[in-house]
Design a protein around this motif. Structure first.
Motif, PDB file in Angstrom:
ATOM      1  N   LEU A 104      22.333  69.057-132.259  1.00  0.00           N
ATOM      2  CA  LEU A 104      21.718  68.128-133.196  1.00  0.00           C
ATOM      3  C   LEU A 104      20.674  67.266-132.483  1.00  0.00           C
ATOM      4  O   LEU A 104      20.749  67.059-131.260  1.00  0.00           O
ATOM      5  CB  LEU A 104      22.775  67.246-133.838  1.00  0.00           C
ATOM      6  N   LEU A 111      29.176  72.867-139.664  1.00  0.00           N
ATOM      7  CA  LEU A 111      28.347  71.785-140.207  1.00  0.00           C
ATOM      8  C   LEU A 111      28.391  71.768-141.730  1.00  0.00           C
ATOM      9  O   LEU A 111      28.498  70.693-142.347  1.00  0.00           O
ATOM     10  CB  LEU A 111      26.906  71.939-139.721  1.00  0.00           C
ATOM     11  N   LYS A 117      28.392  77.094-135.535  1.00  0.00           N
ATOM     12  CA  LYS A 117      28.009  75.688-135.674  1.00  0.00           C
ATOM     13  C   LYS A 117      27.497  75.397-137.086  1.00  0.00           C
ATOM     14  O   LYS A 117      27.747  74.319-137.639  1.00  0.00           O
ATOM     15  CB  LYS A 117      26.946  75.326-134.640  1.00  0.00           C
ATOM     16  N   TRP A 118      26.787  76.354-137.662  1.00  0.00           N
ATOM     17  CA  TRP A 118      26.291  76.170-139.025  1.00  0.00           C
ATOM     18  C   TRP A 118      27.449  76.151-140.017  1.00  0.00           C
ATOM     19  O   TRP A 118      27.443  75.372-140.975  1.00  0.00           O
ATOM     20  CB  TRP A 118      25.314  77.291-139.368  1.00  0.00           C
ATOM     21  N   PHE A 142      28.354  70.062-131.672  1.00  0.00           N
ATOM     22  CA  PHE A 142      27.209  69.430-132.327  1.00  0.00           C
ATOM     23  C   PHE A 142      26.150  68.985-131.313  1.00  0.00           C
ATOM     24  O   PHE A 142      25.328  68.131-131.607  1.00  0.00           O
ATOM     25  CB  PHE A 142      27.669  68.228-133.150  1.00  0.00           C
ATOM     26  N   ILE A 152      29.753  68.537-143.815  1.00  0.00           N
ATOM     27  CA  ILE A 152      28.951  67.741-144.748  1.00  0.00           C
ATOM     28  C   ILE A 152      29.715  67.496-146.049  1.00  0.00           C
ATOM     29  O   ILE A 152      29.757  66.369-146.563  1.00  0.00           O
ATOM     30  CB  ILE A 152      27.614  68.445-145.028  1.00  0.00           C
TER      31      ILE A 152
END
Length: 412
Positions: free
Chosen positions: A405, A13, A9-10, A402, A17
């Motif tokens: 979040l 992400l 997930k990191w 996500f 971004i």
């Protein structure tokens, strides 16, 4: 064995971004397309005397080019006087081309030549209003293409530092003696504007020559809307064809595994990820996108799919362990076994690319930058995106990527 999959997930992400920033920049400012992909004219102008960018912008606006994009690039150069060249334009161009070839062979770098002279008797291509005849425009008292070479000053612009004494000796070796050589810095401008005709090119040169003193075109290129549109279309076709070929190859290479097209699809997504990251960097920093950028994309597609196959091959080889370990564990094993090899390979390539970026000359800077970004992105995606996509796809958790979040819905 390191656990990369649980951190996917990191990784997603971080890429998201950067890509989102690129999309926002694309919406706000659009692409900085090069001449190959947008119709218009680009010209590289060099002046013998100092010219301020604002003054040049005003002069071009007075000539009907108020929307011209102007970039200043001061260049170290040598002003050479007393270099005897033929009076005829064609012969003089051949002699300059031969001089460039000789000096480039000697110094191993790009060299460009600007030719300075007065409007009345030396600037090739200038015409005197009211004194033109079809096919034989005159330059005051000289016929176009037959300016007196004795009043000419040549500016030699090298792609790397050269000692004045070394240049003087080399010119003497080539048979040019009695020269006056002055080392200086010239104002060089890259101008991009609407399509400029041949007549307008001459008019611009006349006007700028009269206003700022001697100037010359180092480059002058015009692309029509039809040609630029075709180039965009054909480059899109090339990228699509390469992606389809990779998908089919991956499906065939992993045909003995369950869902072979899944491996190909993950590889294609990873390659699209690399392309989007490259595009995001160029859009955010307003770097010009030209045909060399497309070549860089196709190069990175080949480089990236090779990295992905290395990781996926470990999954194929570990098929015998399928009954003992789940897919996430086998992906972690594959990444752990290949991460050192992938990073070392990419670093070797990057060292070469950085050297070319630093010493290869300004003409290949954007190409080298695209390759550098692409190599970094493809190495990252092959290790931290492609395999994790495979796990997420087979686990059916794309809708949960996500969910961690703060904006996630609270469980009732």
């Amino acid at each position: 064995m390191l656990d990369f999959v649980s951190k996917r997930k990191w990784f997603f992400l971080a890429s998201g971004i950067i890509i989102a920033a690129g999309i926002i920049a694309l919406i706000v400012s659009g692409l900085n397309l090069g001449l190959e992909f947008s119709s218009g004219t680009t010209m590289t102008i060099v002046f013998k005397d100092t010219v301020e960018q604002g003054d040049l912008r005003t002069a071009l606006a007075d000539l009907g080019h108020s929307n011209a994009i102007i970039q200043r690039s001061p260049q170290d150069a040598f002003l050479v006087q007393g270099l005897a060249l033929s009076a005829g334009q064609n012969e003089r161009d051949k002699e300059k081309a031969q001089l460039i070839d000789n000096l480039q062979t000697k110094y191993g770098t790009t060299i460009r030549i600007a030719e300075f002279g007065s409007l009345g008797n030396a600037t090739a291509g200038n015409t005197t209003p009211g004194n033109e005849t079809a096919g034989n425009e005159t330059l005051g008292n000289e016929t176009q293409g037959n300016a007196t070479s004795g009043n000419m000053t040549l500016a030699l612009i090298f792609g790397k530092p050269v000692a004045p004494g070394d240049l003087s000796n080399e010119l003497e070796t080539l048979g040019y003696t009695g020269l006056g050589i002055e080392q200086t810095t010239l104002d060089l401008y890259l101008v991009r504007t609407k399509t400029v005709s041949t007549v307008e090119q001459v008019q611009i040169q006349q006007a700028l020559d009269q206003k700022f003193g001697s100037m010359d075109y180092l480059d002058f290129a015009t692309i029509s809307p039809e040609v630029s549109g075709q180039r965009v279309k054909y480059n899109i076709y090339a990228i699509i064809a390469a992606s389809v070929a990779i998908l089919l190859y991956m499906a065939w290479a992993f045909r003995k595994l369950a869902s072979p097209f899944l491996y190909g699809a993950c590889a294609i997504v990873a390659l699209v990820h690399d392309i989007l990251l490259m595009l995001a960097v160029f859009v955010i920093f307003r770097i010009e996108i030209d045909s060399m950028f497309i070549i860089a994309i196709l190069t990175i597609i080949g480089f990236g799919v090779n990295n992905v196959i290395v990781v996926f091959d470990r999954l194929r080889e570990s098929k015998v362990l399928e009954s003992r370990f789940d897919l996430a564990t086998r992906v972690n094993m594959g990444i752990t076994e290949t991460i050192t090899r992938s990073i070392n390979t990419s670093l070797t390539v990057l060292f070469t690319l950085f050297a070319l970026y630093a010493f290869g000359g300004s003409t290949i800077h954007n190409f080298m930058l695209a390759l550098i970004v692409g190599v970094v992105a493809s190495t990252y995606s092959s290790l931290f995106i492609a395999g994790q996509l495979l796990v997420s796809w087979e686990s059916g958790d794309f809708g949960k990527l996500f969910s961690w979040l703060p904006i996630r819905r609270k469980q009732s």
